[in-house]
Design a protein around this motif. Structure first.
Motif, short mmCIF file in Angstrom:
data_model
loop_
_atom_site.label_atom_id
_atom_site.label_comp_id
_atom_site.label_asym_id
_atom_site.label_seq_id
_atom_site.Cartn_x
_atom_site.Cartn_y
_atom_site.Cartn_z
N GLY A 71 0.83 -1.19 0.00
CA GLY A 71 0.00 0.00 0.00
C GLY A 71 0.87 1.24 0.00
N TYR A 72 0.41 2.29 -0.66
CA TYR A 72 1.26 3.47 -0.86
C TYR A 72 1.59 4.18 0.44
CZ TYR A 72 -2.64 6.78 -0.26
OH TYR A 72 -3.67 7.52 0.25
N ARG A 73 0.81 3.95 1.49
CA ARG A 73 1.06 4.64 2.77
C ARG A 73 2.25 4.05 3.54
NH1 ARG A 73 -2.45 7.58 5.57
NH2 ARG A 73 -2.21 6.33 7.48
N HIS A 74 2.87 3.04 3.00
CA HIS A 74 3.94 2.36 3.74
C HIS A 74 5.26 2.33 2.98
CE1 HIS A 74 0.79 1.35 6.49
NE2 HIS A 74 0.09 0.84 5.50
N VAL A 75 5.38 3.17 1.97
CA VAL A 75 6.60 3.25 1.18
C VAL A 75 7.09 4.69 1.18
CG1 VAL A 75 7.66 2.83 -1.08
CG2 VAL A 75 5.79 1.36 -0.29
N GLY A 76 8.39 4.86 1.36
CA GLY A 76 9.00 6.19 1.34
C GLY A 76 10.33 6.14 0.61
N LEU A 77 11.19 7.09 0.91
CA LEU A 77 12.49 7.21 0.25
C LEU A 77 13.60 7.30 1.29
CD1 LEU A 77 11.45 9.91 -2.40
CD2 LEU A 77 11.60 7.43 -2.75
N GLY A 78 14.63 6.49 1.09
CA GLY A 78 15.82 6.52 1.95
C GLY A 78 17.03 6.34 1.07
N PHE A 79 17.47 7.41 0.42
CA PHE A 79 18.40 7.31 -0.71
C PHE A 79 19.73 6.64 -0.36
CE2 PHE A 79 16.12 11.40 -2.07
CZ PHE A 79 15.21 10.69 -2.85
N ASP A 80 20.32 7.00 0.78
CA ASP A 80 21.64 6.48 1.16
C ASP A 80 22.69 6.76 0.09
OD1 ASP A 80 23.48 5.28 2.81
OD2 ASP A 80 23.01 3.23 2.20
N PHE A 81 22.69 7.95 -0.47
CA PHE A 81 23.75 8.32 -1.41
C PHE A 81 25.09 8.31 -0.67
CE2 PHE A 81 20.31 10.88 -3.61
CZ PHE A 81 20.23 10.03 -4.71
N VAL A 82 26.11 7.75 -1.30
CA VAL A 82 27.42 7.67 -0.65
C VAL A 82 28.54 8.14 -1.58
CG1 VAL A 82 26.83 5.86 0.99
CG2 VAL A 82 27.60 5.23 -1.29
N TYR A 83 28.20 8.78 -2.67
CA TYR A 83 29.20 9.19 -3.65
C TYR A 83 30.23 10.16 -3.07
CZ TYR A 83 26.22 13.35 -3.94
OH TYR A 83 25.48 14.46 -3.64
N TYR A 84 29.87 10.84 -2.00
CA TYR A 84 30.76 11.85 -1.41
C TYR A 84 31.70 11.27 -0.36
CZ TYR A 84 26.72 11.45 1.66
OH TYR A 84 25.70 10.95 2.42
#
Length: 310
Positions: A246-259
């Motif tokens: 369900g859409y209410r249980h998904v988000g974003l956690g990018f964890d970019f590490v290029y830096y």
């Protein structure tokens, strides 16, 4: 506007400030915060600093707090009312997290100290074993320790969001057994689409949804696809989890590490860094309604943080 549930930027800030630089976040605003309204800034104990994890975490935290104090564009927040106020003022709200409980050792008092310093998100383990439990890369499958159970209870008491990314499967289920609170997996994808131990099985995803929790889709190439990690494939993970949970249980956690220094890996093709967030939003708007996009990009994590932290 994005609520990014996981960032390793405190490590970058620490490294830069140790070389004499100041206002590191402010000087890199356009680079790191394109489209970001709120972000969890996670202090990660490097594997080579695990023997002095508490000292290292406090040193990183000290440099991070000084950098935020020197800035005009950020503020560390401790509850959702503060977050809303900071965003309304045109600044970015920063939450403090620990990526792995190594810095608290075997002390609930230290967990309370970190909470007093602003800690609001606790990833129980990194990928290795600590006093709380086993991470996904341990050979054993020990689950939560007795101390780990105490940590979960203390986190509930203090109002700290429990993050089940990185913990092994036994520990995942143990944590759900001993808490009734919503939990998150701040930076994990669907194991069904990419068979990596850091991704979650369907049963785990559904269990988080049943607790009114949220899983943040992670943009690490190896967690997106073993052969060709692309923006399109990343969005497929989001779509798969939306269909399952369900859409209410998904988000974003990018964890970019290029830096991060020493990082030589490539990013997700077409989504290598924050400058590509508009491309991500464009892809999402092709698949989801405006209401769903707003929930996935911000509202879902806001809901959980409001319920657990206040």
């Amino acid at each position: 506007m994005i609520f990014d549930a996981h960032s390793d930027l405190p490590t970058f800030v620490y490294d830069e400030r140790r070389e004499g630089k100041t206002r590191v976040l402010e000087g890199n605003f356009e680079r790191f915060f394109n489209g970001i309204g709120a972000r969890v800034m996670a202090i990660w104990t490097r594997p080579d600093r695990r023997n002095n994890a508490t000292r290292y975490a406090l040193e990183v935290l000290n440099e991070f707090l000084k950098d935020v104090e020197e800035s005009d564009s950020f503020e560390l927040v401790r509850n959702t009312d503060e977050m809303k106020g900071v965003i309304e003022s045109g600044r970015v709200a920063l939450w403090l997290g620990l990526e792995g409980g190594e810095p608290i050792g075997e002390s609930l008092d230290l967990l309370e100290v970190f909470h007093r310093l602003g800690l609001r998100v606790l990833t129980l383990t990194w990928s290795l074993r600590n006093a709380i439990g086993d991470g996904v890369f341990e050979r054993t499958n020990g689950g939560l320790t007795n101390f780990g159970v105490e940590v979960v209870g203390k986190a509930e008491e203090l109002g700290i969001v429990l993050d089940l990314s990185h913990i092994n499967e036994a520990g995942f289920w143990d944590a759900l057994d001993v808490t009734s609170f919503p939990v998150i997996a701040s930076h994990s994808n669907a194991r069904k689409l990419c068979d990596h131990p850091r991704n979650l099985k369907d049963e785990q995803l559904k269990a988080i949804a049943e607790r009114d929790g949220v899983v943040g889709a992670v943009a690490i190439p190896g967690f997106v696809d073993s052969k060709r990690p692309t923006l399109e494939r990343y969005v497929e993970h989001i779509s798969y989890m939306v269909d399952l949970m369900g859409y209410r249980h998904v988000g974003l956690g990018f964890d970019f590490v290029y830096y991060l220094r020493g990082w030589s890996g490539k990013g997700v093709e077409g989504f290598e860094d924050e400058s590509k967030i508009p491309d991500l939003l464009g892809k999402m708007k092709e698949r989801f309604s405006e209401r769903e996009v707003e929930a996935i990009t911000f509202g879902n994590f806001e809901r959980v943080f409001e319920r657990v932290i206040g």
